[in-house]
Design a protein around this motif. Sequence first.
Motif, mmCIF file in Angstrom:
data_model
loop_
_atom_site.group_PDB
_atom_site.id
_atom_site.type_symbol
_atom_site.label_atom_id
_atom_site.label_comp_id
_atom_site.label_asym_id
_atom_site.label_seq_id
_atom_site.Cartn_x
_atom_site.Cartn_y
_atom_site.Cartn_z
ATOM 1 N N ILE A 48 -23.604 -13.122 34.190
ATOM 2 C CA ILE A 48 -23.678 -12.447 32.891
ATOM 3 C C ILE A 48 -23.976 -10.980 33.155
ATOM 4 N N GLN A 49 -23.187 -10.098 32.550
ATOM 5 C CA GLN A 49 -23.365 -8.665 32.749
ATOM 6 C C GLN A 49 -23.319 -7.945 31.409
ATOM 7 N N VAL A 50 -24.362 -7.182 31.147
ATOM 8 C CA VAL A 50 -24.415 -6.309 29.972
ATOM 9 C C VAL A 50 -24.496 -4.894 30.513
ATOM 10 N N SER A 51 -23.432 -4.124 30.352
ATOM 11 C CA SER A 51 -23.366 -2.791 30.961
ATOM 12 C C SER A 51 -24.231 -1.770 30.257
ATOM 13 N N ALA A 52 -24.188 -1.718 28.943
ATOM 14 C CA ALA A 52 -24.943 -0.699 28.220
ATOM 15 C C ALA A 52 -25.340 -1.245 26.856
ATOM 16 N N GLY A 53 -26.261 -2.154 26.833
ATOM 17 C CA GLY A 53 -26.691 -2.746 25.572
ATOM 18 C C GLY A 53 -27.704 -1.885 24.855
ATOM 19 N N ASP A 54 -27.677 -1.938 23.545
ATOM 20 C CA ASP A 54 -28.620 -1.211 22.703
ATOM 21 C C ASP A 54 -29.455 -2.251 21.980
ATOM 22 N N GLY A 55 -30.532 -2.697 22.626
ATOM 23 C CA GLY A 55 -31.330 -3.793 22.098
ATOM 24 C C GLY A 55 -30.699 -5.104 22.527
ATOM 25 N N GLY A 56 -31.093 -6.170 21.906
ATOM 26 C CA GLY A 56 -30.530 -7.473 22.233
ATOM 27 C C GLY A 56 -31.210 -8.111 23.424
ATOM 28 N N PHE A 57 -30.733 -9.318 23.789
ATOM 29 C CA PHE A 57 -31.366 -10.064 24.870
ATOM 30 C C PHE A 57 -30.393 -11.024 25.523
ATOM 31 N N VAL A 58 -30.758 -11.461 26.721
ATOM 32 C CA VAL A 58 -30.045 -12.491 27.472
ATOM 33 C C VAL A 58 -31.092 -13.547 27.802
ATOM 34 N N ARG A 59 -31.029 -14.721 27.145
ATOM 35 C CA ARG A 59 -32.072 -15.747 27.301
ATOM 36 C C ARG A 59 -31.494 -17.156 27.305
ATOM 37 N N ASN A 60 -32.215 -18.030 27.972
ATOM 38 C CA ASN A 60 -31.970 -19.482 27.934
ATOM 39 C C ASN A 60 -30.603 -19.889 28.471
ATOM 40 N N ASN A 61 -30.103 -19.124 29.428
ATOM 41 C CA ASN A 61 -28.822 -19.429 30.050
ATOM 42 C C ASN A 61 -29.047 -20.099 31.404
ATOM 43 N N ILE A 62 -28.067 -20.877 31.847
ATOM 44 C CA ILE A 62 -28.040 -21.395 33.208
ATOM 45 C C ILE A 62 -26.920 -20.650 33.918
ATOM 46 N N VAL A 63 -27.267 -19.927 34.986
ATOM 47 C CA VAL A 63 -26.290 -19.136 35.733
ATOM 48 C C VAL A 63 -26.471 -19.458 37.215
ATOM 49 N N LEU A 64 -25.499 -20.158 37.799
ATOM 50 C CA LEU A 64 -25.610 -20.584 39.195
ATOM 51 C C LEU A 64 -24.386 -20.163 40.004
ATOM 52 N N ASN A 65 -24.626 -19.923 41.284
ATOM 53 C CA ASN A 65 -23.566 -19.675 42.268
ATOM 54 C C ASN A 65 -22.651 -18.517 41.904
ATOM 55 N N SER A 66 -23.211 -17.443 41.417
ATOM 56 C CA SER A 66 -22.464 -16.218 41.157
ATOM 57 C C SER A 66 -23.099 -15.129 42.004
ATOM 58 N N SER A 67 -22.317 -14.148 42.439
ATOM 59 C CA SER A 67 -22.862 -13.144 43.352
ATOM 60 C C SER A 67 -24.090 -12.443 42.774
ATOM 61 N N THR A 68 -24.068 -12.135 41.500
ATOM 62 C CA THR A 68 -25.226 -11.607 40.787
ATOM 63 C C THR A 68 -25.394 -12.460 39.544
ATOM 64 N N ALA A 69 -26.571 -13.016 39.325
ATOM 65 C CA ALA A 69 -26.756 -13.940 38.202
ATOM 66 C C ALA A 69 -26.710 -13.222 36.850
ATOM 67 N N VAL A 70 -27.684 -12.366 36.584
ATOM 68 C CA VAL A 70 -27.785 -11.677 35.297
ATOM 69 C C VAL A 70 -28.095 -10.214 35.555
ATOM 70 N N THR A 71 -27.281 -9.315 34.980
ATOM 71 C CA THR A 71 -27.493 -7.880 35.086
ATOM 72 C C THR A 71 -27.493 -7.301 33.677
ATOM 73 N N VAL A 72 -28.528 -6.543 33.331
ATOM 74 C CA VAL A 72 -28.580 -5.928 32.001
ATOM 75 C C VAL A 72 -28.762 -4.419 32.129
ATOM 76 N N GLY A 73 -28.223 -3.700 31.162
ATOM 77 C CA GLY A 73 -28.358 -2.260 31.110
ATOM 78 C C GLY A 73 -28.829 -1.828 29.742
ATOM 79 N N GLY A 74 -29.099 -0.561 29.601
ATOM 80 C CA GLY A 74 -29.583 -0.045 28.319
ATOM 81 C C GLY A 74 -30.948 -0.631 28.002
ATOM 82 N N THR A 75 -31.153 -1.000 26.747
ATOM 83 C CA THR A 75 -32.439 -1.568 26.334
ATOM 84 C C THR A 75 -32.373 -3.073 26.136
#
Length: 141
Positions: A48-75
């Motif tokens: 999961i990748q959020v390049s430039a978020g303005d607020g918001g969230f990334v929660r309660n996900n299952i992320v397996l076997n990816s080079s980068t699991a979760v990346t967030v930007g902005g706020t």
Amino acid sequence: SSFPCDIYNNVVINAAEEGIVTNRTSGTTPVAPTIFNNTVVDCGLGGIQVSAGDGGFVRNNIVLNSSTAVTVGGTTTAANNLTSGYTQSALFVAPESGNYHLSVDNSDTRAVDGAGTDIAATDYEGTSRSGTASKGAYEYS
């Protein structure tokens, strides 16, 4: 101001690049992504990748076997995602045949009863989420 972008109850398997991406180019209205209760497995560049978020969230996900699991930007914030500590065969019923329901043999509550707040009311198949909900796209039942 920003506009909301809700992404939930998705199952993304074997994507060549990222599984779920929100992006904003210069001069466009910012996205306030809420990305929750998704199952993302075996994605090449990232789960999961959020390049430039303005607020918001990334929660309660299952992320397996990816080079980068979760990346967030902005706020945008990320919390309560399950990104390591499991093999697919230990967490899911039968991933080799495309069954990504949580396994009945899974006694670790990080996935089964670990969703906390900000959950989808129902899962990918329409099963109600109530009480202590599961992470990922499928509610454990």
